[in-house]
Motif scaffolding. Structure first.
Motif, mmCIF file in Angstrom:
data_model
loop_
_atom_site.group_PDB
_atom_site.id
_atom_site.type_symbol
_atom_site.label_atom_id
_atom_site.label_comp_id
_atom_site.label_asym_id
_atom_site.label_seq_id
_atom_site.Cartn_x
_atom_site.Cartn_y
_atom_site.Cartn_z
ATOM 1 N N ALA A 121 36.743 47.261 37.679
ATOM 2 C CA ALA A 121 37.277 46.176 38.516
ATOM 3 C C ALA A 121 36.152 45.407 39.193
ATOM 4 O O ALA A 121 36.228 44.181 39.355
ATOM 5 N N LEU A 122 35.087 46.112 39.607
ATOM 6 C CA LEU A 122 33.939 45.439 40.218
ATOM 7 C C LEU A 122 33.259 44.495 39.228
ATOM 8 O O LEU A 122 32.920 43.358 39.554
ATOM 9 N N GLU A 123 33.050 44.980 38.021
ATOM 10 C CA GLU A 123 32.295 44.213 37.034
ATOM 11 C C GLU A 123 32.984 42.918 36.640
ATOM 12 O O GLU A 123 32.326 41.950 36.249
ATOM 13 N N GLU A 124 34.287 42.860 36.740
ATOM 14 C CA GLU A 124 35.025 41.663 36.323
ATOM 15 C C GLU A 124 35.090 40.589 37.406
ATOM 16 O O GLU A 124 35.540 39.470 37.131
ATOM 17 N N LEU A 125 34.641 40.897 38.627
ATOM 18 C CA LEU A 125 34.664 39.897 39.690
ATOM 19 C C LEU A 125 33.660 38.787 39.402
ATOM 20 O O LEU A 125 32.545 39.041 38.930
ATOM 21 N N ALA A 126 34.056 37.544 39.688
ATOM 22 C CA ALA A 126 33.187 36.388 39.439
ATOM 23 C C ALA A 126 32.315 36.113 40.656
ATOM 24 O O ALA A 126 32.749 36.231 41.800
ATOM 25 N N VAL A 127 31.064 35.746 40.380
ATOM 26 C CA VAL A 127 30.117 35.410 41.438
ATOM 27 C C VAL A 127 29.204 34.303 40.922
ATOM 28 O O VAL A 127 28.981 34.180 39.711
#
Length: 373
Positions: free
Chosen positions: A248-254
């Motif tokens: 879930a962390l890896e899929e967050l956009a930044v």
């Protein structure tokens, strides 16, 4: 003089007005997994020493003492005792084997290996690597390699001439090593209930944005410890599903931030300008001076029946031509598009742009790191 100055100013204003104003650079978002990694997940380097056999007379020579000793030791392990002085190693080559053990590799997984000649072998083409243990930095065996060597090149010679493609003394064995031991990789600190992200390119702004994006999704659970580290407290409802939490962390956009940089390759004339590069207002003149020197030979013949001699003279001509210099004002810009458009308006080639950017940097008007490759 005043009239000439007025004409130049008019030309500068006219050119500067025609430079198109481009839009500000677009901020592109990417996934957290593409700009960072979870601490504890890493590759491990392996190496080993072995023998490649089956070469067509392109192996090591008798001068390679360690090859002779290695062959004798290998034969001894199979019950064959022979003196190293009686060995002809032309079909055998001593090699070093290197490999990279990926994170979470399990026993039985296959990995690629690279085989490199250690002595004076001419080619490894057609050879087979004998079973070789691959060790880590701690001396333990983590994989065993064996198989036919693919060089992707050749060397062929006849009649005193030869032709070579690529490097036939280095080859690969795809999936040539089997993992024998797994490397423990605790990617989560279960005692403190934390996960740590390491940024691929440490940056204060990017670390802060990653922390803010995670907090917005899961609440205040992060601390940006430094420009390259973000510490994350695992929510209690993910204690039994840490893999799902990391996913879930890896899929967050930044939106990562990058330093202003101009990269120049003088050998190829390549110029790469980052989106954050800005300049102060500066005037640029671009032009060239061409000097041509020519020589012509003239022969002077005396009149008939005279006592004169034939004289040969050389006449040198000098011609100088200066191309009109394009003078343009680069306005204070907030985008790389304006910089490129202004330089193109001068008609500058990539190599001209390199010189112009170096001069602008020397003048203190280029607010970016100038990296010359």
């Amino acid at each position: 003089m005043r009239k000439l100055t007025a004409i130049c100013l008019t030309a500068v204003l006219a050119v500067s007005i025609t430079v198109p104003a481009l839009a500000a650079p677009t901020q592109v978002s990417t996934r957290i997994k593409d700009v960072s990694r979870v601490q504890g997940m890493r590759n491990n380097q392996l190496s080993g020493y072995g023998l490649v056999v089956g070469l067509n007379g392109t192996g090591d020579s008798n001068k390679s003492v360690f090859t002779l000793q290695s062959i004798a030791n290998m034969l001894k392990s199979f019950g064959v005792v022979i003196s190293s002085s009686a060995i002809k190693p032309k079909n055998v080559a001593a090699v070093m084997i290197t490999a990279t053990l990926p994170p979470f590799a399990k026993p039985g997984d296959a990995i690629d290996i690279t085989v490199s000649s250690m002595s004076d072998a001419k080619s490894l083409q057609g050879g087979t690597l004998l079973q070789t243990p691959l060790r880590g930095a701690n001396g333990q065996v983590y994989a065993v390699g064996q198989g036919p060597v693919s060089t992707g090149g050749f060397i062929f010679g006849a009649g005193g001439s030869s032709q070579q493609k690529n490097f036939p003394t280095v080859g690969n064995v795809p999936a040539g090593a089997l993992v024998e031991r797994a490397v423990p990789m605790p990617f989560a600190d279960k005692e403190n209930g934390q996960i740590t992200l390491s940024l691929n390119q440490p940056d204060f702004t990017t670390a802060n944005r990653i922390s803010a994006a995670i907090d917005q999704r899961f609440g205040p659970i992060t601390v940006a410890k430094d420009p390259g580290t973000v510490v994350i407290n695992i929510p209690y409802y993910y204690n039994e599903d840490i893999v799902g939490f990391v996913a879930a962390l890896e899929e967050l956009a930044v939106t990562p931030d990058t330093a202003a940089k101009v990269v120049i390759n003088e050998r190829t004339g390549t110029v790469v300008i980052g989106s954050n590069v800005t300049i102060d207002q500066v005037a640029v003149a671009q032009g060239g001076l061409t000097v041509k020197i020519g020589k012509s030979t003239e022969v002077s013949q005396p009149p008939s029946f005279s006592d004169g001699n034939t004289v040969v003279t050389t006449d040198t001509t000098l011609e100088a031509e200066e191309q009109p210099a394009g003078l343009i004002v680069l306005p204070a810009s907030a985008s790389v598009g304006d910089v490129v458009a202004a330089l193109n308006a001068v008609g500058a080639t990539p190599r001209d742009i390199i010189s112009i950017l170096q001069a602008i940097k020397a003048a203190g008007a280029l607010h970016a790191e100038l990296q010359v490759m």
